[in-house]
Scaffold this active site. Structure first.
Site, mmCIF file in Angstrom:
data_model
loop_
_atom_site.group_PDB
_atom_site.id
_atom_site.type_symbol
_atom_site.label_atom_id
_atom_site.label_comp_id
_atom_site.label_asym_id
_atom_site.label_seq_id
_atom_site.Cartn_x
_atom_site.Cartn_y
_atom_site.Cartn_z
ATOM 1 N N ALA A 48 -13.536 1.822 32.918
ATOM 2 C CA ALA A 48 -14.011 2.188 31.580
ATOM 3 C C ALA A 48 -12.899 2.015 30.541
ATOM 4 O O ALA A 48 -11.722 2.194 30.873
ATOM 5 C CB ALA A 48 -14.516 3.622 31.589
ATOM 6 N N ASP B 163 -14.873 4.268 37.866
ATOM 7 C CA ASP B 163 -14.055 5.106 36.991
ATOM 8 C C ASP B 163 -14.375 6.563 37.300
ATOM 9 O O ASP B 163 -15.518 6.898 37.614
ATOM 10 C CB ASP B 163 -14.329 4.803 35.515
ATOM 11 C CG ASP B 163 -13.179 5.233 34.621
ATOM 12 O OD1 ASP B 163 -12.341 4.384 34.282
ATOM 13 O OD2 ASP B 163 -13.115 6.438 34.276
ATOM 14 N N CYS C 223 -0.940 -1.107 30.212
ATOM 15 C CA CYS C 223 -0.672 -1.269 28.783
ATOM 16 C C CYS C 223 0.571 -0.458 28.424
ATOM 17 O O CYS C 223 0.562 0.346 27.494
ATOM 18 C CB CYS C 223 -1.880 -0.857 27.948
ATOM 19 S SG CYS C 223 -2.489 0.811 28.266
#
Length: 433
Positions: A252, A271, A364
């Site tokens: 997600a 998820d 990230c």
């Protein structure tokens, strides 16, 4: 027929007041309680707002968070003592909006009223009025002479160790500029003539002055979805094939799931968050793409797959340019715990691969402990493993972005003339057997 515009002006003034009030609500939660913006926007009070009010309030709050160091520099000599946080946030919000060419009348009057109508802070009404009136005259000349805001010391120290002073300065400049909106398309060679923006070298599309996203051509048809160019790289590196059975762990809100489904792969999305999984399902419905969705801990998943996508939980330090609230919440981050979790998830993802299968690992994060170091350790730990060093050739990236162990590193200071990109790390591992 004569038209009386007074009512319209009054309605807009009331809307502006409401937007500033909600921006202040965000600032108080981020700076006072260390809450993430995503936590605040999940609150009932926030969800009751109209989409346009949400967008404008969020824009004001995000701009103020980016401007915080500059605003504090201008406010400091005007304050003999530090007022309560709520009053400081009122002054910060006003300074930021005035610096960005806000209406002096609307800004000052609204913010004075916020203080005046709260018994706890009524005594600061005169201070807020006087300081912001001075700001109306002083901010336009002084603002652009101030240095680019820096990250908080603790987080900046970690960045300096990883990248050095020059790179960190470039990253901070990109953080202050902020992020554009990038799109990924369901099909290749889509006509983009109706969209305001430009194609990027990696295959994403960058919007310019996008406005309301849901009003853009192709949104209702599900032709595209919002996904930063860096976030789209892991699946591009994987190069999924039609008919492959691929599992997307920590899937997600679904950008990578939709990329996989659009390729023709048979996709399983996992998820642990039911709310985020519902968001993923909504995205699949809008784009008319299919995936098998399950809410559970990814470490409990079993089976054998042709490929695994693991966008692992991380510090998210690579997304500060679009989420400036992160720098004020980083003290809550358990960095060592995240590194341990990533290691465990890599090992479990590896157990789900068939012989010859591929694992794409991404975070990230700008911290090598969550990227380069993780993959180097995995190469030493896992048996029968090789890095696919050709995976990045399919992405349109610059060769200098490749790392020594065979991964791919992006940073916010890359593509400065194009508007930057999120900080990401990506590596594709192949199970040899």
């Amino acid at each position: 027929m004569a038209i009386d515009s007074t009512g319209g002006k009054r309605e807009r003034a009331e809307a502006g007041s409401h937007e500033r009030a909600m921006a202040l609500f965000i600032l108080n939660h981020v700076l006072g309680q260390g809450r993430r913006l995503s936590e605040i926007t999940a609150m009932t009070r926030w969800k009751s707002l109209s989409p346009i009010t949400q967008a404008r309030a969020k824009s004001l709050a995000v701009a103020t968070l980016r401007d915080l160091e500059r605003a504090d520099r201008l406010l400091l000599p005007r304050l003999t003592r530090s007022p309560p946080l709520m009053v400081r946030n009122v002054l910060r919000l006003g300074t930021s909006e005035l610096a960005r060419n806000g209406s002096a009348y609307g800004v000052v009057n609204d913010l004075v009223n916020f203080v005046a109508t709260d018994q706890r802070y009524y005594r600061f009404k005169g201070l807020v009025n006087a300081v912001l009136r001075h700001m109306c005259a002083d901010v336009p000349n002084a603002w652009h002479q101030l240095p680019i805001p820096r990250m908080p010391k603790g987080l900046r120290r970690k960045m300096l160790v990883a990248w050095g002073g020059d790179v960190v300065a470039g990253i901070e400049k990109a953080h202050y500029v902020g992020a554009s909106v990038d799109l990924s398309f369901k099909r290749e060679n889509v006509c983009t003539d109706d969209l305001p923006g430009r194609a990027l070298p990696t295959g994403s599309f960058r919007l310019e002055n996008a406005g309301q996203i849901s009003a853009l051509p192709g949104y209702d048809r599900g032709d595209w979805w919002v996904q930063d160019a860096a976030s789209a790289l892991p699946v591009r590196c994987l190069n999924p094939q039609r008919g492959e059975r691929i599992i997307d762990l920590c899937a997600a809100p679904g950008g990578k799931t939709m990329q996989l489904a659009a390729s023709g792969a048979e996709v399983v999305a996992i998820d642990k968050s039911a709310a985020r999984m519902e968001q993923l399902r909504n995205n699949l419905r809008r784009t008319a793409l299919k995936a098998e969705c399950h809410v559970c801990d990814v470490r409990l998943v079993t089976g054998t797959y042709d490929a695994v996508v693991l966008d692992a939980p991380c510090s998210a330090t690579g997304t500060i340019r679009r989420h400036p609230d992160l720098v004020y919440c980083h003290r809550r981050v358990d960095y060592s715990g995240l590194v341990a979790l990533q290691r465990a998830l890599i090992d479990h993802a590896w157990s789900l691969l068939r012989s010859g299968g591929r694992l794409v690992y991404s975070t990230c994060s700008l911290l090598p402990q969550e990227g380069e170091f993780q993959i180097q350790a995995a190469l030493d730990r896992l048996g029968c493993v090789a890095v696919d060093r050709n995976a990045h050739n399919r992405t349109g990236i610059e060769p200098s972005w490749q790392t020594g162990e065979g991964g791919l590193r992006t940073r916010p200071d890359y593509w400065p003339s194009l508007g930057g990109m999120d900080g990401f790390y990506v590596a594709v591992l192949q199970k040899i057997g």
